[in-house]
Design a protein around this motif. Structure first.
Motif, PDB file in Angstrom:
ATOM      1  N   HIS A 239       1.040  -1.216   0.029  1.00  0.00           N
ATOM      2  CA  HIS A 239      -0.070   0.148  -0.124  1.00  0.00           C
ATOM      3  C   HIS A 239       0.931   1.262   0.085  1.00  0.00           C
ATOM      4  O   HIS A 239       0.346   2.583  -0.380  1.00  0.00           O
ATOM      5  N   GLU A 240       2.291   1.183   0.389  1.00  0.00           N
ATOM      6  CA  GLU A 240       3.071   2.318   0.407  1.00  0.00           C
ATOM      7  C   GLU A 240       3.405   2.871  -0.915  1.00  0.00           C
ATOM      8  O   GLU A 240       3.873   3.810  -1.281  1.00  0.00           O
ATOM      9  N   GLN A 241       3.406   1.773  -1.959  1.00  0.00           N
ATOM     10  CA  GLN A 241       3.861   2.077  -3.244  1.00  0.00           C
ATOM     11  C   GLN A 241       2.899   2.135  -4.384  1.00  0.00           C
ATOM     12  O   GLN A 241       3.418   2.573  -5.607  1.00  0.00           O
ATOM     13  N   ALA A 242       1.677   2.089  -4.102  1.00  0.00           N
ATOM     14  CA  ALA A 242       0.581   2.255  -5.291  1.00  0.00           C
ATOM     15  C   ALA A 242      -0.779   2.486  -4.757  1.00  0.00           C
ATOM     16  O   ALA A 242      -0.976   2.357  -3.642  1.00  0.00           O
ATOM     17  N   SER A 243      -1.486   3.241  -5.536  1.00  0.00           N
ATOM     18  CA  SER A 243      -2.872   3.549  -5.115  1.00  0.00           C
ATOM     19  C   SER A 243      -3.505   2.486  -4.853  1.00  0.00           C
ATOM     20  O   SER A 243      -3.620   1.501  -5.489  1.00  0.00           O
ATOM     21  N   PRO A 244      -4.851   2.438  -4.115  1.00  0.00           N
ATOM     22  CA  PRO A 244      -5.651   1.418  -3.813  1.00  0.00           C
ATOM     23  C   PRO A 244      -6.180   0.971  -5.151  1.00  0.00           C
ATOM     24  O   PRO A 244      -6.359  -0.586  -5.300  1.00  0.00           O
ATOM     25  N   SER A 245      -6.571   1.711  -6.046  1.00  0.00           N
ATOM     26  CA  SER A 245      -7.167   1.230  -7.272  1.00  0.00           C
ATOM     27  C   SER A 245      -6.199   0.291  -8.103  1.00  0.00           C
ATOM     28  O   SER A 245      -6.670  -0.578  -8.762  1.00  0.00           O
ATOM     29  N   ARG A 246      -4.846   0.906  -8.313  1.00  0.00           N
ATOM     30  CA  ARG A 246      -3.947   0.145  -8.806  1.00  0.00           C
ATOM     31  C   ARG A 246      -3.656  -0.970  -8.189  1.00  0.00           C
ATOM     32  O   ARG A 246      -3.608  -2.058  -8.930  1.00  0.00           O
ATOM     33  N   LEU A 247      -3.523  -1.173  -6.997  1.00  0.00           N
ATOM     34  CA  LEU A 247      -3.313  -2.216  -6.297  1.00  0.00           C
ATOM     35  C   LEU A 247      -4.381  -3.342  -6.578  1.00  0.00           C
ATOM     36  O   LEU A 247      -4.091  -4.457  -6.568  1.00  0.00           O
ATOM     37  N   PRO A 270       3.864   6.145   4.045  1.00  0.00           N
ATOM     38  CA  PRO A 270       5.106   5.337   3.422  1.00  0.00           C
ATOM     39  C   PRO A 270       6.065   5.591   3.939  1.00  0.00           C
ATOM     40  O   PRO A 270       6.411   6.375   4.863  1.00  0.00           O
ATOM     41  N   TRP A 271       7.099   4.728   3.388  1.00  0.00           N
ATOM     42  CA  TRP A 271       8.606   4.735   4.135  1.00  0.00           C
ATOM     43  C   TRP A 271       9.081   6.194   3.411  1.00  0.00           C
ATOM     44  O   TRP A 271      10.257   6.440   4.113  1.00  0.00           O
ATOM     45  N   SER A 272       8.823   6.567   2.289  1.00  0.00           N
ATOM     46  CA  SER A 272       9.486   7.607   1.666  1.00  0.00           C
ATOM     47  C   SER A 272       8.571   8.127   0.608  1.00  0.00           C
ATOM     48  O   SER A 272       7.701   7.940   0.419  1.00  0.00           O
ATOM     49  N   HIS A 273       9.031   9.640   0.380  1.00  0.00           N
ATOM     50  CA  HIS A 273       8.250  10.359  -0.532  1.00  0.00           C
ATOM     51  C   HIS A 273       8.339   9.577  -2.057  1.00  0.00           C
ATOM     52  O   HIS A 273       7.187   9.691  -2.691  1.00  0.00           O
ATOM     53  N   ARG A 274       9.328   8.924  -2.357  1.00  0.00           N
ATOM     54  CA  ARG A 274       9.091   8.288  -3.708  1.00  0.00           C
ATOM     55  C   ARG A 274       8.297   7.007  -3.691  1.00  0.00           C
ATOM     56  O   ARG A 274       7.469   7.070  -4.738  1.00  0.00           O
ATOM     57  N   GLN A 275       7.736   6.613  -2.512  1.00  0.00           N
ATOM     58  CA  GLN A 275       6.738   5.558  -2.634  1.00  0.00           C
ATOM     59  C   GLN A 275       5.621   6.289  -2.568  1.00  0.00           C
ATOM     60  O   GLN A 275       4.691   5.931  -3.470  1.00  0.00           O
ATOM     61  N   GLY A 276       5.277   7.203  -1.708  1.00  0.00           N
ATOM     62  CA  GLY A 276       4.368   8.213  -2.177  1.00  0.00           C
ATOM     63  C   GLY A 276       2.894   7.867  -2.088  1.00  0.00           C
ATOM     64  O   GLY A 276       1.855   8.391  -2.560  1.00  0.00           O
ATOM     65  N   HIS A 277       2.542   6.776  -1.349  1.00  0.00           N
ATOM     66  CA  HIS A 277       1.094   6.141  -1.274  1.00  0.00           C
ATOM     67  C   HIS A 277       1.008   5.800   0.237  1.00  0.00           C
ATOM     68  O   HIS A 277       1.796   5.206   0.923  1.00  0.00           O
TER      69      HIS A 277
END
Length: 547
Positions: A239-247, A270-277
């Motif tokens: 969940h940290e790396q993609a939007s819920p709909s994408r997941l 998320p763990w980082s801003h790059r992950q962003g979700h």
């Protein structure tokens, strides 16, 4: 004419008959074998690909057991193929076609095979003739996507990739013979064991599934040590790396590619801003369970942003709606996810004491008790009204042997993450020595890309914050703190936490090493944000080779 194949098992391309429905095409050899069939479209991955890879590509065969000759032609004005097999016992007609619309059992065309054999006889007991029909053979060979096969490549173990174990659920291409090709076929093993009936009008996909199930049952009966030997391979949704709909779309793709289950994280940041979700896992889980047939698990914590009564209610609700398809792992939490509660972050020992209380509270609530508790967490007459007949399994997330052993006899299983093999052996040993008897689950972080350099870049961009020491990760409070520490991480530490490779065969080797440790379930987490290329590649070139 008598159909023939060369010494390698290939038929003459000029002798194939084509069946089509405007969306795809199936190629049928003279000997009754469907050697090519992409589903659902012409440019989709082939379900059967013996045309290009005779040993491993896969096919479905319907032909007489005895030596036979063949006459075939299309039914005038149609794309229905009519094949007449003649043996010393008589003749039988097989029709092959792809149905659209009217068949309607699948959201794509169905390849249907029907044999018609009336009035043919075979001798039974002396002096008596029984109408049994021609002895017929139904064969289902293993599937492998040919575009991913390179027989020259070898794994570290020395075996060619196309010589590794057969795809999961179909460990052999041995044929099973049957009789009565009229309205149904009786499936009989080589030792004479009766296996059951298969309707002739089944779609080719249903026929393949039934045949492989029967084959696997016979093989397992022959080898009792393998009855529980297969490792379930699942997909991890981050969940940290993609939007819920994408997941949600990712897990649907994973299911179609052959992943057998899924699990997800439960984060508020998320763990980082790059992950962003950071979607809300509990809302997403209900939708994911309702729109797939997969079993799901989630790693969560309670006692801070979630009260244990809320956790018990949420987990009971999912388990009630989706019986036997949901589990959760209850951990001691991480500061970055729990700081929103405003509670001063306690020490590890205090968090583990709290975990022990929460395990007891949730268990009692799932059992139907009205719970009062006055400890590190407070409960005033807590109750869960809607509960499943069978409570969901509670697993323990553990990164050290000490944690694994401490709570082993209070949980239904263990979940941990990839680590050096010796470290994992110690964690598994501590869990078993502590009284743990439930399933063991491993989450594997990996990075795949068409080149090793790109795979390493993805790992650093997306997962360097997660390659820090576990005891430090539990204490950091914000993505900014994680990013500051990750900036100092070298490649050695990164690849110690993430399996980085562009070679599917190398991933197979590493995952087999984990499976050999005895894990019951392994969930693959590609740390990149785009899951589709990973799912496609691993579905074709990794999953079929895992034990």
């Amino acid at each position: 004419m008598i159909p023939a194949r060369d010494d390698d098992g290939y038929a003459d391309l000029r002798t194939y008959a084509a069946l089509g429905d405007g969306d795809t095409v199936a190629l049928v050899a003279e000997d009754g074998s469907v050697d090519w069939y992409p589903v659902p479209l012409l440019d989709s991955h082939p379900v059967f690909a013996r045309l290009l890879d005779a040993p491993a590509g896969g096919s479905i065969e319907l032909q007489p057991v005895d030596e036979f000759t063949v006459e075939r032609a299309y039914v005038p004005g149609t794309n229905v193929l009519s094949t007449v097999f003649t043996t010393s016992h008589g003749r039988v007609r097989v029709t092959d076609s792809i149905h659209t619309g009217v068949a309607g059992r699948l959201p794509w065309g169905e390849l249907a095979r029907r044999s018609i054999g009336g009035g043919f006889v075979r001798s039974g007991n002396p002096g008596r003739r029984e109408e049994l029909g021609l002895p017929f053979r139904l064969g289902a060979r293993r599937r492998l996507h040919p575009a991913r096969v390179d027989p020259s490549r070898r794994s570290r173990g020395g075996a060619r990739r196309d010589e590794l174990v057969a795809p999961r659920g179909a460990r052999s291409g041995r044929r099973r013979e049957g009789v009565r090709p009229g309205l149904y076929s009786e499936m009989i093993a080589e030792d004479g064991t009766f296996l059951g009936n298969l309707p002739q009008g089944l779609s080719h996909l249903a026929l393949m599934t039934a045949a492989l199930t029967l084959i696997e049952e016979v093989l397992i009966a022959d080898r009792p040590e393998e009855r529980t030997g297969m490792t379930l391979i699942g997909f991890h949704a981050s969940h940290e790396q993609a939007s819920p709909s994408r997941l949600l779309e990712d897990v649907r793709l994973a299911e179609a590619a052959g992943f057998g289950a899924a699990m997800c994280s439960d984060h508020i940041e998320p763990w980082s801003h790059r992950q962003g979700h950071s979607g809300f896992a509990w809302s997403w889980l209900g939708t994911a369970l309702a729109t797939t047939d997969l079993r799901f698990g989630v790693v969560t914590a309670t006692g801070f942003r979630y009260h244990p009564v809320v956790t018990a209610q949420a987990t009971a609700t999912l388990a009630s709606m989706f019986p036997q398809r949901f589990w959760f792992a209850l951990g001691s939490g991480e500061h970055c996810n729990e700081r929103m509660s405003g509670v001063a972050w306690p020490s590890k020992e205090e968090r583990q004491q709290l975990l022990g209380e929460n395990l007891d509270i949730v268990r009692r609530l799932h059992a139907g008790e009205v719970v009062d508790h006055d400890g590190a967490v407070k409960v005033d007459r807590g109750r869960v009204w809607d509960r499943p007949e069978t409570p969901p399994d509670i697993l323990l997330p553990a990164l050290t042997p000490e944690t694994a052993g401490r709570f082993a006899d209070r949980v239904d299983g263990l979940v941990t993450v990839n680590a050096p093999l010796e470290d994992l052996r110690r964690i598994l040993g501590a869990y078993r020595d502590g009284g743990g008897r439930g399933r063991t689950v491993l989450q594997v972080h990996l990075s795949w890309a068409p080149t090793r350099e790109r795979a390493r870049e993805i790992a650093r961009e997306q997962w360097a914050t997660n390659a820090l020491p576990p005891e430090l990760m539990a204490e950091l409070a914000t993505p900014e703190e994680f990013e500051a520490h990750a900036a100092e991480l070298d490649d050695g530490a990164l690849e110690g936490a993430v399996i980085v490779s562009d070679d599917p065969a190398e991933h197979v080797d590493r995952l087999c090493e984990f499976a050999e440790l005895g894990f019951d379930e392994i969930y693959l987490h590609h740390v990149g944000p785009d899951q589709r290329p990973f799912i496609d590649t691993f579905g074709d070139a990794v999953l079929p080779y895992l034990p």
